[in-house]
Design a protein around this motif. Structure first.
Motif, PDB file in Angstrom:
ATOM      1  N   VAL A 262     -10.502   1.653   2.669  1.00 30.98           N
ATOM      2  CA  VAL A 262     -10.612   3.043   2.251  1.00 30.98           C
ATOM      3  C   VAL A 262     -10.058   3.971   3.332  1.00 30.98           C
ATOM      4  O   VAL A 262      -9.455   5.006   3.028  1.00 30.98           O
ATOM      5  N   VAL A 263     -10.219   3.619   4.579  1.00 32.00           N
ATOM      6  CA  VAL A 263      -9.673   4.409   5.691  1.00 32.00           C
ATOM      7  C   VAL A 263      -8.151   4.279   5.712  1.00 32.00           C
ATOM      8  O   VAL A 263      -7.437   5.267   5.885  1.00 32.00           O
ATOM      9  N   ALA A 264      -7.668   3.069   5.505  1.00 34.60           N
ATOM     10  CA  ALA A 264      -6.219   2.848   5.471  1.00 34.60           C
ATOM     11  C   ALA A 264      -5.581   3.628   4.319  1.00 34.60           C
ATOM     12  O   ALA A 264      -4.464   4.153   4.470  1.00 34.60           O
ATOM     13  N   ARG A 265      -6.284   3.727   3.186  1.00 39.28           N
ATOM     14  CA  ARG A 265      -5.744   4.495   2.057  1.00 39.28           C
ATOM     15  C   ARG A 265      -5.661   5.986   2.393  1.00 39.28           C
ATOM     16  O   ARG A 265      -4.708   6.664   2.000  1.00 39.28           O
ATOM     17  N   LEU A 266      -6.636   6.507   3.114  1.00 33.94           N
ATOM     18  CA  LEU A 266      -6.572   7.903   3.529  1.00 33.94           C
ATOM     19  C   LEU A 266      -5.394   8.126   4.468  1.00 33.94           C
ATOM     20  O   LEU A 266      -4.628   9.074   4.292  1.00 33.94           O
ATOM     21  N   GLU A 267      -5.233   7.249   5.434  1.00 32.99           N
ATOM     22  CA  GLU A 267      -4.103   7.378   6.356  1.00 32.99           C
ATOM     23  C   GLU A 267      -2.774   7.317   5.597  1.00 32.99           C
ATOM     24  O   GLU A 267      -1.869   8.121   5.845  1.00 32.99           O
ATOM     25  N   GLN A 268      -2.664   6.399   4.647  1.00 30.20           N
ATOM     26  CA  GLN A 268      -1.439   6.281   3.858  1.00 30.20           C
ATOM     27  C   GLN A 268      -1.194   7.540   3.036  1.00 30.20           C
ATOM     28  O   GLN A 268      -0.075   8.043   2.969  1.00 30.20           O
ATOM     29  N   ALA A 269      -2.239   8.062   2.401  1.00 25.89           N
ATOM     30  CA  ALA A 269      -2.099   9.277   1.588  1.00 25.89           C
ATOM     31  C   ALA A 269      -1.639  10.449   2.454  1.00 25.89           C
ATOM     32  O   ALA A 269      -0.780  11.241   2.039  1.00 25.89           O
ATOM     33  N   LEU A 270      -2.202  10.570   3.647  1.00 27.40           N
ATOM     34  CA  LEU A 270      -1.791  11.647   4.556  1.00 27.40           C
ATOM     35  C   LEU A 270      -0.358  11.455   5.021  1.00 27.40           C
ATOM     36  O   LEU A 270       0.424  12.407   5.076  1.00 27.40           O
ATOM     37  N   THR A 271       0.000  10.231   5.340  1.00 31.88           N
ATOM     38  CA  THR A 271       1.349   9.935   5.820  1.00 31.88           C
ATOM     39  C   THR A 271       2.386  10.220   4.739  1.00 31.88           C
ATOM     40  O   THR A 271       3.461  10.752   5.024  1.00 31.88           O
ATOM     41  N   GLU A 272       2.061   9.892   3.493  1.00 33.46           N
ATOM     42  CA  GLU A 272       2.997  10.101   2.387  1.00 33.46           C
ATOM     43  C   GLU A 272       3.097  11.565   1.969  1.00 33.46           C
ATOM     44  O   GLU A 272       4.082  11.964   1.352  1.00 33.46           O
ATOM     45  N   ALA A 273       2.090  12.359   2.287  1.00 28.81           N
ATOM     46  CA  ALA A 273       2.098  13.770   1.893  1.00 28.81           C
ATOM     47  C   ALA A 273       3.049  14.571   2.779  1.00 28.81           C
ATOM     48  O   ALA A 273       3.174  14.311   3.972  1.00 28.81           O
TER      49      ALA A 273
END
Length: 174
Positions: free
Chosen positions: A55-66
């Protein structure tokens, strides 16, 4: 332009979450607003947990992709909500906020302490706070729902102006 919108509230009837849903609804063509839904699922921050949970990795990915981030958060006891601060703490050790254009939305003009604390936190995380995209709207206690906010020309204009400021900031390459 892809925007990740994060509400600092976990409440189902959160005015901050409502504000972000309206933002997504009034976004012009070419602007995608994705509302982050897993803030409450993040475990308490612990730097000893490695690798970070999915779940933490998904947040980091979402932020990185934004391309940009919009954060709307209430004020609890003169501070940022624990849930939001926890999510931000998980991101301190990575590059997801570095140079990222960020707009802060405040749904309560009297919530100056949390707004200032949030500004300090994302600035320390090396985000690029776009002042022209940061807005305060008098929503707390107004009894307005999503439809009423979306039907208010002044509020919609404020949201669209914030989006335009983010877009202009990104176009300037700052």
């Amino acid at each position: 332009m892809k925007i990740l919108a994060i509400s600092g509230s976990l409440r189902a009837a959160s005015i901050n979450s409502t504000l972000l849903r309206v933002l997504a609804g009034v976004a012009p063509a070419g602007v995608e607003v994705r509302i982050y839904q897993e803030l409450g699922a993040l475990p308490l921050f612990n730097p000893d947990i490695a690798p970070p949970p999915a779940v933490v990795a998904r947040l980091e990915q979402a932020l990185t992709e934004a391309d940009a981030v919009v954060i709307a958060s209430p004020e609890y006891a003169h501070g940022v909500t624990g849930a939001l601060k926890n999510g931000l703490d998980w991101m301190v050790g990575n590059q997801s906020f570095v140079g990222k254009p960020v707009a802060l939305f405040n749904a309560a003009p009297r919530a100056a302490h949390a707004h200032a604390a949030l500004l300090e936190t994302v600035t320390v995380m090396s985000a690029s706070v776009v002042e022209a995209a940061c807005i305060t709207l008098p929503l707390v206690g107004a009894g307005l729902g999503e439809r009423q906010i979306a039907a208010d020309p002044a509020m919609v204009a404020s949201l669209k102006t914030a989006l335009a400021a983010l877009r202009q900031h990104m176009a300037s390459g700052v």
